[in-house]
Scaffold this active site. Sequence first.
Site, PDB file in Angstrom:
ATOM      1  N   CYS A 302       0.307  -1.157  -0.352  1.00 53.70           N
ATOM      2  CA  CYS A 302      -0.107  -0.205   0.078  1.00 53.70           C
ATOM      3  C   CYS A 302       1.231   1.658   0.038  1.00 53.70           C
ATOM      4  O   CYS A 302       0.509   2.422  -0.296  1.00 53.70           O
ATOM      5  CB  CYS A 302      -1.205   0.009   1.207  1.00 53.70           C
ATOM      6  N   ARG A 332      10.289  -9.473  -0.692  1.00 54.64           N
ATOM      7  CA  ARG A 332      10.884  -9.946   0.937  1.00 54.64           C
ATOM      8  C   ARG A 332      11.907 -10.103   0.630  1.00 54.64           C
ATOM      9  O   ARG A 332      11.824 -11.539   0.304  1.00 54.64           O
ATOM     10  CB  ARG A 332       9.866 -10.043   2.027  1.00 54.64           C
ATOM     11  N   GLU A 334      14.072 -12.591   2.567  1.00 53.57           N
ATOM     12  CA  GLU A 334      13.371 -13.729   3.801  1.00 53.57           C
ATOM     13  C   GLU A 334      14.519 -14.210   4.402  1.00 53.57           C
ATOM     14  O   GLU A 334      14.330 -14.649   5.604  1.00 53.57           O
ATOM     15  CB  GLU A 334      12.078 -14.290   3.744  1.00 53.57           C
ATOM     16  N   ARG A 343       6.851 -19.108   3.427  1.00 57.54           N
ATOM     17  CA  ARG A 343       7.323 -18.449   3.325  1.00 57.54           C
ATOM     18  C   ARG A 343       8.910 -17.903   2.228  1.00 57.54           C
ATOM     19  O   ARG A 343       9.252 -18.177   2.399  1.00 57.54           O
ATOM     20  CB  ARG A 343       7.942 -18.213   4.478  1.00 57.54           C
ATOM     21  N   GLU A 351      -4.220  -6.980  -1.579  1.00 63.08           N
ATOM     22  CA  GLU A 351      -4.128  -5.509  -0.997  1.00 63.08           C
ATOM     23  C   GLU A 351      -5.551  -4.595  -1.214  1.00 63.08           C
ATOM     24  O   GLU A 351      -5.736  -3.750  -2.044  1.00 63.08           O
ATOM     25  CB  GLU A 351      -2.859  -4.761  -0.537  1.00 63.08           C
ATOM     26  N   ASP A 413      -3.957 -10.475  12.750  1.00 64.83           N
ATOM     27  CA  ASP A 413      -3.745 -11.233  12.410  1.00 64.83           C
ATOM     28  C   ASP A 413      -4.617 -12.762  12.206  1.00 64.83           C
ATOM     29  O   ASP A 413      -5.222 -12.957  13.030  1.00 64.83           O
ATOM     30  CB  ASP A 413      -2.030 -11.585  13.142  1.00 64.83           C
ATOM     31  N   GLU A 431       0.076 -17.130   9.569  1.00 66.35           N
ATOM     32  CA  GLU A 431      -0.522 -15.764   9.489  1.00 66.35           C
ATOM     33  C   GLU A 431      -0.733 -15.959   8.083  1.00 66.35           C
ATOM     34  O   GLU A 431       0.072 -16.019   6.844  1.00 66.35           O
ATOM     35  CB  GLU A 431       0.121 -15.102   9.606  1.00 66.35           C
ATOM     36  N   ASN A 434      -3.475  -9.885   7.149  1.00 66.59           N
ATOM     37  CA  ASN A 434      -4.088  -9.488   8.214  1.00 66.59           C
ATOM     38  C   ASN A 434      -4.611  -8.010   7.754  1.00 66.59           C
ATOM     39  O   ASN A 434      -4.872  -8.046   6.676  1.00 66.59           O
ATOM     40  CB  ASN A 434      -2.689  -8.701   8.865  1.00 66.59           C
ATOM     41  N   CYS A 460      -6.142  -0.909   5.800  1.00 67.31           N
ATOM     42  CA  CYS A 460      -5.279  -2.339   5.036  1.00 67.31           C
ATOM     43  C   CYS A 460      -5.300  -3.358   5.302  1.00 67.31           C
ATOM     44  O   CYS A 460      -5.293  -3.735   6.255  1.00 67.31           O
ATOM     45  CB  CYS A 460      -4.224  -0.984   4.584  1.00 67.31           C
ATOM     46  N   ARG A 467      -0.069 -18.550   1.167  1.00 60.63           N
ATOM     47  CA  ARG A 467      -0.476 -18.680   2.123  1.00 60.63           C
ATOM     48  C   ARG A 467      -1.778 -19.021   2.354  1.00 60.63           C
ATOM     49  O   ARG A 467      -2.156 -20.626   2.884  1.00 60.63           O
ATOM     50  CB  ARG A 467      -0.002 -17.671   3.013  1.00 60.63           C
TER      51      ARG A 467
HETATM   52  P1  ATP Z   1       5.256 -12.956   9.611  1.00 58.30           P
HETATM   53  O1  ATP Z   1       5.475 -12.615  10.345  1.00 58.30           O
HETATM   54  O2  ATP Z   1       4.200 -14.221   8.549  1.00 58.30           O
HETATM   55  O3  ATP Z   1       7.020 -12.652   8.905  1.00 58.30           O
HETATM   56  P2  ATP Z   1       4.333 -10.231   8.370  1.00 58.30           P
HETATM   57  O4  ATP Z   1       4.185  -9.735  10.119  1.00 58.30           O
HETATM   58  O5  ATP Z   1       5.783  -9.673   7.543  1.00 58.30           O
HETATM   59  O6  ATP Z   1       4.701 -12.201   8.454  1.00 58.30           O
HETATM   60  P3  ATP Z   1       2.813  -8.424   7.020  1.00 58.30           P
HETATM   61  O7  ATP Z   1       4.221  -7.492   6.480  1.00 58.30           O
HETATM   62  O8  ATP Z   1       1.886  -7.854   8.476  1.00 58.30           O
HETATM   63  O9  ATP Z   1       3.551  -9.759   7.323  1.00 58.30           O
HETATM   64  O10 ATP Z   1       2.388  -8.400   5.432  1.00 58.30           O
HETATM   65  C1  ATP Z   1       0.799  -9.403   5.090  1.00 58.30           C
HETATM   66  C2  ATP Z   1       0.407 -10.642   4.581  1.00 58.30           C
HETATM   67  O11 ATP Z   1       1.434 -10.662   3.508  1.00 58.30           O
HETATM   68  C3  ATP Z   1       0.836 -11.459   5.884  1.00 58.30           C
HETATM   69  O12 ATP Z   1      -0.349 -11.843   6.233  1.00 58.30           O
HETATM   70  C4  ATP Z   1       1.320 -12.768   4.143  1.00 58.30           C
HETATM   71  O13 ATP Z   1      -0.070 -13.331   3.860  1.00 58.30           O
HETATM   72  C5  ATP Z   1       1.935 -12.147   3.855  1.00 58.30           C
HETATM   73  N1  ATP Z   1       3.383 -12.514   3.269  1.00 58.30           N
HETATM   74  C6  ATP Z   1       4.110 -11.785   4.395  1.00 58.30           C
HETATM   75  N2  ATP Z   1       5.538 -12.209   3.990  1.00 58.30           N
HETATM   76  C7  ATP Z   1       5.406 -13.139   3.200  1.00 58.30           C
HETATM   77  C8  ATP Z   1       6.021 -13.943   2.675  1.00 58.30           C
HETATM   78  N3  ATP Z   1       7.513 -13.532   2.959  1.00 58.30           N
HETATM   79  N4  ATP Z   1       6.113 -14.769   1.988  1.00 58.30           N
HETATM   80  C9  ATP Z   1       4.385 -15.234   1.590  1.00 58.30           C
HETATM   81  N5  ATP Z   1       3.884 -14.640   1.880  1.00 58.30           N
HETATM   82  C10 ATP Z   1       4.053 -13.039   2.969  1.00 58.30           C
HETATM   83 ZN    ZN Z   2      -0.729  -1.953   4.525  1.00 55.96          ZN
HETATM   84 MG    MG Z   3       7.661 -11.062   8.286  1.00 54.29          MG
END
Ligand code: ATP
Ligand code: ZN
Ligand code: MG
Length: 501
Positions: A302, A332, A334, A343, A351, A413, A431, A434, A460, A467
């Site tokens: 967003c 990202r 990771e 992940r 979004e 979440d 998760e 969210n 948002c 997931r």
């Molecule tokens: P996590 O705690 O699992 O790392 P996050 O808190 O980093 O998640 P947010 O930044 O809240 O995730 O992102 C919102 C959504 O984006 C998550 O609920 C998930 O569905 C998705 N998401 C985030 N990171 C990833 C990833 N590395 N792979 C797949 N989906 C992801």
């Molecule tokens: Zn957002």
């Molecule tokens: Mg994360």
Amino acid sequence: MKFTLECSLIFSKPLKDVDIDSLLQGSSDVLQRGAPKGQGARIQKLQLKDDRLELTITSGRYVRPHDALFRLKNLLASELGKKYHIGIRDTEAKSYLIEFELECEPKKDLEIIYAKKIDFKGKNCILLLEDLDEGFLKKNCVDRMISLIKEKIQKQYYEGKEEYWELIWSSIEKKHVWSKNPTEVMEERGWIMHRGRGQWIFGPIATRIIKTMEQIVVDELLKPLSVDEVIIPKAVTWDVWKKSGHAKNLYGEIYYLCPPKSRDPKQWEDVVDIYKITGEVPTKLIKEKIKDPIGGMSYAQCPPFWPYVAGKTLSDEAMPLKVFDRSGTSMRYESGGIHGIERVDEFHRIEFVWIGYPDQVKKLHKEIIKHYKHIFNEILDLEWRMAFVTPWFMAQEGLLDLADEKKEIGTIDFEAYLPYRGTRKDSEWLEFQNASNNGDKYPKGFNVKAKGSNELYSGCTGIGLERWLSVFIAQKGIDPENWPKEFRERIGTVPNEIRFL
Ligand code: ATP
Ligand code: ZN
Ligand code: MG
């Protein structure tokens, strides 16, 4: 608080025959401005040496010495210009000693860039800075360093503590068809294929499932709530992340964006030749030929929408503004955290962003949750739960204490049970999306206004499709016979598996 600044004003030529004392006559008034009587800044020492005036300025809580220095500069500049045709070329500071009180004692020593020395005595901090230039003094970096030290100490107190998590709703326990790892099974059957780092190719069956899920989101959430589709950029520049607050952290998770220094083929000839001769791409050489990063790939989806409304005033008819994006992937880094399709480094997300008056934003947040409940209970038939957690920006910016007591501003979440990970009680639930009410953070950051001085909020919700797929297969298996009827009807005939010889 106690500040001692040793600094100099540097003139365009030596000050000969200039009566500096008379020029500085009005200085004590100038250094007192805005402070309670007698509590402004003071000049402790003053010495003229050729083309520079060396000063020692002290102060307490009011009128920082660096502000005092610029007040003196203005005072002198006009007099010197008028009477002697001399300008002030520069200002610099040899040393800046700062003593201030902390709210709590540091638990261990800490480091901070730009500091020559930092010492703690109980709740007292002594900070020494040396050789500072005009920009550093003018931009008030000194006060930001003080805030940052306080923030770092606060962080020491909640480091290692669990993130705030409170269960707010839970579905009933359900019977699942198996306890296999969805990534492994789908990979074996050729539904998905791992490509390099945390990136997957989704074959026809997995794609059909994801697209059906996407359609469910459109039909059961976005259409009923009249949310309009937009296309948001996926390459995000620093200006956006500065305003969204992401520039305060993130750096270890960004895929950086570097344009070439030149698009002239001549400049790239050596790279091309090396590749053609050796078959290897000379990445070190490429690094020399690209610019500094201008930003990174979409992280939270967003933020790069916000420039669309930045600096604008929204009309009442336009609110709550409701838009969604599904135009590309988020990325990202990771690192070691990569874990099947759960992940990944490159993921697909829908979004939905909304902006409105605080009560509109709260109301919509509740309606969204109602629609999600319908999707997960009636259509996908999942075992899942909702938890109120610390909003990401509060956790990352050290604002934990501000967590909203009424649980209106914050993040929910959505988590699902993955039978392959173990028991409900001991295993980590996933998760899968969210939904956040972000309060005034974004409207403030991007300067979006409503009529009058009315406050704006935004929210948002990020729907992570990898997931969703993972949760669904983990609970429902890969045989469509076992999938919930509502879902089977929507997906229709599943494509054939592709068999490789
Ligand atoms: P996590 O705690 O699992 O790392 P996050 O808190 O980093 O998640 P947010 O930044 O809240 O995730 O992102 C919102 C959504 O984006 C998550 O609920 C998930 O569905 C998705 N998401 C985030 N990171 C990833 C990833 N590395 N792979 C797949 N989906 C992801
Ligand atoms: Zn957002
Ligand atoms: Mg994360």
